[in-house]
Scaffold this motif. Structure first.
Motif, PDB file in Angstrom:
ATOM      1  N   MET A 297     -28.665 107.021  91.499  1.00 21.15           N
ATOM      2  CA  MET A 297     -28.302 106.552  90.167  1.00 21.15           C
ATOM      3  C   MET A 297     -26.794 106.396  90.110  1.00 21.15           C
ATOM      4  O   MET A 297     -26.054 107.220  90.654  1.00 21.15           O
ATOM      5  N   VAL A 298     -26.336 105.346  89.453  1.00 13.39           N
ATOM      6  CA  VAL A 298     -24.897 105.138  89.293  1.00 13.39           C
ATOM      7  C   VAL A 298     -24.486 105.557  87.895  1.00 13.39           C
ATOM      8  O   VAL A 298     -25.093 105.155  86.896  1.00 13.39           O
ATOM      9  N   ALA A 299     -23.446 106.395  87.828  1.00 15.96           N
ATOM     10  CA  ALA A 299     -22.879 106.810  86.554  1.00 15.96           C
ATOM     11  C   ALA A 299     -21.787 105.831  86.151  1.00 15.96           C
ATOM     12  O   ALA A 299     -20.775 105.704  86.841  1.00 15.96           O
ATOM     13  N   ALA A 300     -22.025 105.134  85.064  1.00 12.04           N
ATOM     14  CA  ALA A 300     -21.006 104.260  84.481  1.00 12.04           C
ATOM     15  C   ALA A 300     -20.496 104.953  83.228  1.00 12.04           C
ATOM     16  O   ALA A 300     -21.145 104.936  82.177  1.00 12.04           O
TER      17      ALA A 300
ATOM     18  N   GLY B  96     -31.995 103.828  91.417  1.00 11.52           N
ATOM     19  CA  GLY B  96     -32.957 104.574  90.619  1.00 11.52           C
ATOM     20  C   GLY B  96     -32.662 104.503  89.141  1.00 11.52           C
ATOM     21  O   GLY B  96     -33.479 104.946  88.320  1.00 11.52           O
ATOM     22  N   GLY B  97     -31.514 103.968  88.778  1.00 14.76           N
ATOM     23  CA  GLY B  97     -31.164 103.830  87.378  1.00 14.76           C
ATOM     24  C   GLY B  97     -29.668 103.842  87.165  1.00 14.76           C
ATOM     25  O   GLY B  97     -28.880 104.024  88.110  1.00 14.76           O
ATOM     26  N   LEU B  98     -29.287 103.630  85.918  1.00  9.92           N
ATOM     27  CA  LEU B  98     -27.888 103.693  85.494  1.00  9.92           C
ATOM     28  C   LEU B  98     -27.752 104.789  84.455  1.00  9.92           C
ATOM     29  O   LEU B  98     -28.495 104.816  83.474  1.00  9.92           O
ATOM     30  N   LEU B  99     -26.816 105.687  84.689  1.00 13.27           N
ATOM     31  CA  LEU B  99     -26.493 106.703  83.692  1.00 13.27           C
ATOM     32  C   LEU B  99     -25.233 106.241  82.972  1.00 13.27           C
ATOM     33  O   LEU B  99     -24.135 106.313  83.521  1.00 13.27           O
ATOM     34  N   VAL B 100     -25.399 105.743  81.770  1.00 13.55           N
ATOM     35  CA  VAL B 100     -24.273 105.192  81.020  1.00 13.55           C
ATOM     36  C   VAL B 100     -23.863 106.205  79.944  1.00 13.55           C
ATOM     37  O   VAL B 100     -24.635 106.511  79.038  1.00 13.55           O
TER      38      VAL B 100
END
Length: 238
Positions: free
Chosen positions: A125-128, A161-165
């Protein structure tokens, strides 16, 4: 949509910070396992764990993270904070996390992100972390000079797996969510959106669900009792 309690680790304890500032610690639970057990009793099964010390290069809470992920079979953990090399990605996943959250290096090194996303499809997951519209890095202390829309476009082809915004300007302030930001992300990205920052009421959660968020990470409102944890779990626990 699922509601996900945050377990933020600092110096071996579970804490909640206002606006991500170390000088503004509002909640401290000395034993993170006690926090996990509390949320389990209410019915939550998915958790977001962040090593705040690792994110700022001040140390590691790896032992505490392993205690959490090994506590009970069947729980789901996303783990992040200072994950900036492939060995650490592998260690987090091997330690029991369902997904690893990468922020700073993912934003700064697109080739590395593409490599780990391909190596661990659906588990990265990428944290933006967004302040205003700028994506910030290094524990929210450095600007990237990149607009969130540009970052989303670069992430679109990857098997994430998703974006953690996280709306940094809302974090820990119990002032409601940045709904326009979350709507924009949900409508422009094919990746699952995990929204964070400012969740204060059941109305916030319902609005995020309506906006298309897959999950919502909740911190301060749960730890201070502003939100009824049992009511949240009944409607949104995953």
């Amino acid at each position: 949509m699922i509601a996900i309690p945050a377990i933020d680790l600092r110096e071996g304890a579970c804490v909640q910070l206002v606006g991500g500032s170390y000088a503004e610690e509002k909640v401290r639970v000395d034993d993170p396992l006690e926090a996990l057990k509390q949320w389990r009793r209410h019915g939550f099964g998915t958790f977001h764990v962040v090593d705040l010390d690792a994110a700022l290069g001040r140390g590691s809470n790896a032992d505490a993270i392993f205690q959490l992920t090994a506590f009970e079979r069947g729980l789901t953990f996303s783990v992040g904070g200072g994950v900036r090399d492939t060995d650490r990605v592998e260690a987090v996943l091997a330690g029991g996390a369902a997904s690893v959250v990468v922020g700073t290096r993912a934003i700064e090194d697109e080739a590395w992100l593409a490599h780990i996303a391909q190596a661990f499809p659906g588990q990265v997951m990428v944290a933006a972390d967004v302040k205003g519209r700028e994506v910030v890095t290094r524990g929210w202390t450095a600007g990237s000079a990149r607009d969130v829309r540009d970052v989303l476009a670069a992430l679109e082809p990857l098997p994430l797996g998703g974006l953690l915004v996280t709306a940094v300007h809302k974090e820990g302030q119990l002032s409601g969510v940045d709904l326009p930001l979350m709507r924009e992300v949900a409508s422009t990205s094919r990746h699952r959106l995990y929204a964070s920052g400012g969740v204060t009421t059941m109305g916030d959660l319902r609005a995020l669900a309506a906006a298309g968020a897959y999950g919502a990470v909740i911190g301060m409102a749960l730890y201070t009792g502003r939100l009824d944890a049992s009511a949240v779990a009944r409607e949104f626990a995953g």
